[in-house]
Design a protein around this motif. Sequence first.
Motif, short mmCIF file in Angstrom:
data_model
loop_
_atom_site.label_atom_id
_atom_site.label_comp_id
_atom_site.label_asym_id
_atom_site.label_seq_id
_atom_site.Cartn_x
_atom_site.Cartn_y
_atom_site.Cartn_z
N GLY A 74 31.06 45.28 25.98
CA GLY A 74 30.14 45.48 27.10
C GLY A 74 29.30 44.27 27.42
N GLY A 75 29.58 43.15 26.76
CA GLY A 75 28.84 41.94 27.03
C GLY A 75 29.20 40.86 26.03
N ILE A 76 28.60 39.70 26.20
CA ILE A 76 28.75 38.60 25.26
C ILE A 76 27.39 37.93 25.09
CG2 ILE A 76 31.19 38.00 25.50
CD1 ILE A 76 30.37 36.00 27.68
N ALA A 77 27.19 37.34 23.91
CA ALA A 77 26.00 36.54 23.65
C ALA A 77 26.45 35.10 23.41
CB ALA A 77 25.24 37.08 22.45
N VAL A 78 25.96 34.19 24.22
CA VAL A 78 26.42 32.78 24.20
C VAL A 78 25.24 31.87 23.86
CG1 VAL A 78 27.67 31.02 25.50
CG2 VAL A 78 27.99 33.43 26.07
N GLY A 79 25.52 30.81 23.12
CA GLY A 79 24.45 29.89 22.73
C GLY A 79 23.68 30.41 21.53
N VAL A 80 24.34 31.26 20.75
CA VAL A 80 23.72 31.87 19.57
C VAL A 80 24.25 31.18 18.31
CG1 VAL A 80 23.28 34.05 20.73
CG2 VAL A 80 25.49 33.69 19.63
N HIS A 81 23.95 31.75 17.14
CA HIS A 81 24.33 31.11 15.87
C HIS A 81 25.83 30.84 15.80
CE1 HIS A 81 25.39 31.35 11.47
NE2 HIS A 81 24.51 30.38 11.47
N THR A 82 26.64 31.82 16.23
CA THR A 82 28.09 31.67 16.17
C THR A 82 28.58 30.58 17.11
OG1 THR A 82 28.11 34.06 15.79
CG2 THR A 82 30.24 33.02 16.13
N THR A 83 27.82 30.31 18.16
CA THR A 83 28.17 29.22 19.09
C THR A 83 27.77 27.87 18.52
OG1 THR A 83 27.39 30.82 20.77
CG2 THR A 83 28.27 28.76 21.57
N GLN A 84 27.00 27.90 17.44
CA GLN A 84 26.53 26.71 16.70
C GLN A 84 25.30 26.08 17.36
OE1 GLN A 84 29.82 24.12 15.34
NE2 GLN A 84 31.23 25.78 15.89
N PHE A 85 24.20 26.08 16.64
CA PHE A 85 22.95 25.56 17.17
C PHE A 85 23.02 24.08 17.51
CE2 PHE A 85 20.99 29.20 14.68
CZ PHE A 85 20.74 29.97 15.81
N GLU A 86 23.98 23.37 16.89
CA GLU A 86 24.11 21.92 17.15
C GLU A 86 24.48 21.60 18.59
OE1 GLU A 86 24.56 22.66 12.81
OE2 GLU A 86 25.47 23.53 14.61
N ILE A 87 24.91 22.61 19.37
CA ILE A 87 25.24 22.35 20.78
C ILE A 87 24.04 21.82 21.55
CG2 ILE A 87 27.13 24.02 20.90
CD1 ILE A 87 25.17 25.98 22.24
N ARG A 88 22.84 21.98 21.00
CA ARG A 88 21.62 21.54 21.68
C ARG A 88 21.24 20.10 21.32
NH1 ARG A 88 21.50 26.91 20.47
NH2 ARG A 88 20.44 28.33 21.92
N GLU A 89 21.89 19.52 20.34
CA GLU A 89 21.47 18.21 19.85
C GLU A 89 21.81 17.09 20.83
OE1 GLU A 89 23.11 17.56 15.99
OE2 GLU A 89 21.91 19.13 15.03
N PRO A 90 20.94 16.07 20.92
CA PRO A 90 21.25 14.91 21.76
C PRO A 90 22.57 14.28 21.34
CG PRO A 90 18.97 14.85 21.01
CD PRO A 90 19.63 15.96 20.26
N GLY A 91 23.36 13.92 22.29
CA GLY A 91 24.68 13.36 22.00
C GLY A 91 25.77 14.41 22.00
N ILE A 92 25.38 15.67 21.85
CA ILE A 92 26.35 16.78 21.94
C ILE A 92 26.13 17.51 23.26
CG2 ILE A 92 27.14 18.94 20.91
CD1 ILE A 92 26.39 17.78 18.18
N ASN A 93 24.92 18.02 23.47
CA ASN A 93 24.49 18.56 24.77
C ASN A 93 25.51 19.51 25.40
OD1 ASN A 93 22.03 17.10 24.84
ND2 ASN A 93 23.13 15.27 25.51
#
Length: 354
Positions: free
Chosen positions: A50-69
């Motif tokens: 019924g939905g999805i959660a994106v940008g969460v722990h399973t998506t890996q918090f490192e996606i926010r780091e400079p150089g990864i973005n």
Amino acid sequence: MDNRINKEKWKLLHEGTVIPAHPLALTKEKELDERRQRALTRYYMESGSGGIAVGVHTTQFEIREPGINLYETVLRLAAEEVNNASLKKPFLKIAGICGPTDQALREATLAKELSYDIGLVSMGGLHLTENEHLERIKEIANIIPVFGFYLQPSVGGRTFSYEFWEQFAEIKGVCAVKMAPFNRYQTLDVVRAVCHSSRVDEIALYTGNDDNIVIDLLTSYQFTVNGKPVLKPIVGGLLGHWAVWTSKAVQLFEETKKMRGKQILSSTILTTATHVTDSNAALFDAAHQFKGCIAGINEVLRRQGLLSENTCLSDQDILSPGQTEEIDRIYEQYPHLTDDLFVSDNLEKWLSER
């Protein structure tokens, strides 16, 4: 009802549903694999979630780091897939929001711009008092409806007092809480606080307790409030565990819904609950304090062909010693929980669609 969420989605949220925590598809070189990232979203939609959660722990918090973005990118890709799909029922888009208040507010604003319905707000990794946490939540809730998140301390969360959850439940804009302390006492704190809240009917309870998924879904809590009984069930789950074998998770979830309120539960469903917990121990690497949890989920998706690698952005996020053998074991022990055939029947379509 929060009028920022349409009526059909609000009803879905409060009746309960399956919400997988969306992984990140990477190549061996740790580059985003867009084709497989989109395929994952299609898999979850066609599995009946019924939905999805994106940008969460399973998506890996490192996606926010400079150089990864990659935070904006993965949110946008998932939103495009959902918005372009010909879905016949409501589907919730939930964005993971974390970090200090200024970062969290930027992420909430971006999520709203990308048509996300709700923000799943992490309270982990912050050196804030309980009152400062509450003020942060209030500011985020002014931008986007909030899905609260009680995270276990062993993976970066912290313990909050019952009084904290009393005040949390009264925040206008909080529409749900994911309880994932992996602790019955702390789970009870949240449920009791919500039941005593003036907003008891405005807040949906979801399990994030991967060690107790099925039992949580079968449990309704009852408290006496102002001399009257208040009954409150855990209506659904927002889980990393449900990022794999999702179509079978949906089937099991529907089975638990049919059993809610029954005085006598089938021994079969209780036995299945132990199978799910045992499987989670392997996938989430409970033997090593959950160090291999992301790699474990990715490994199953790799075996199914949805991912090409079990690669994670951090070099520390790898399968633990013996975890591969544990995943082999649960595949052999619990074939009724897996959905490899469903994936193989649809994989080519999910990978080829544009």
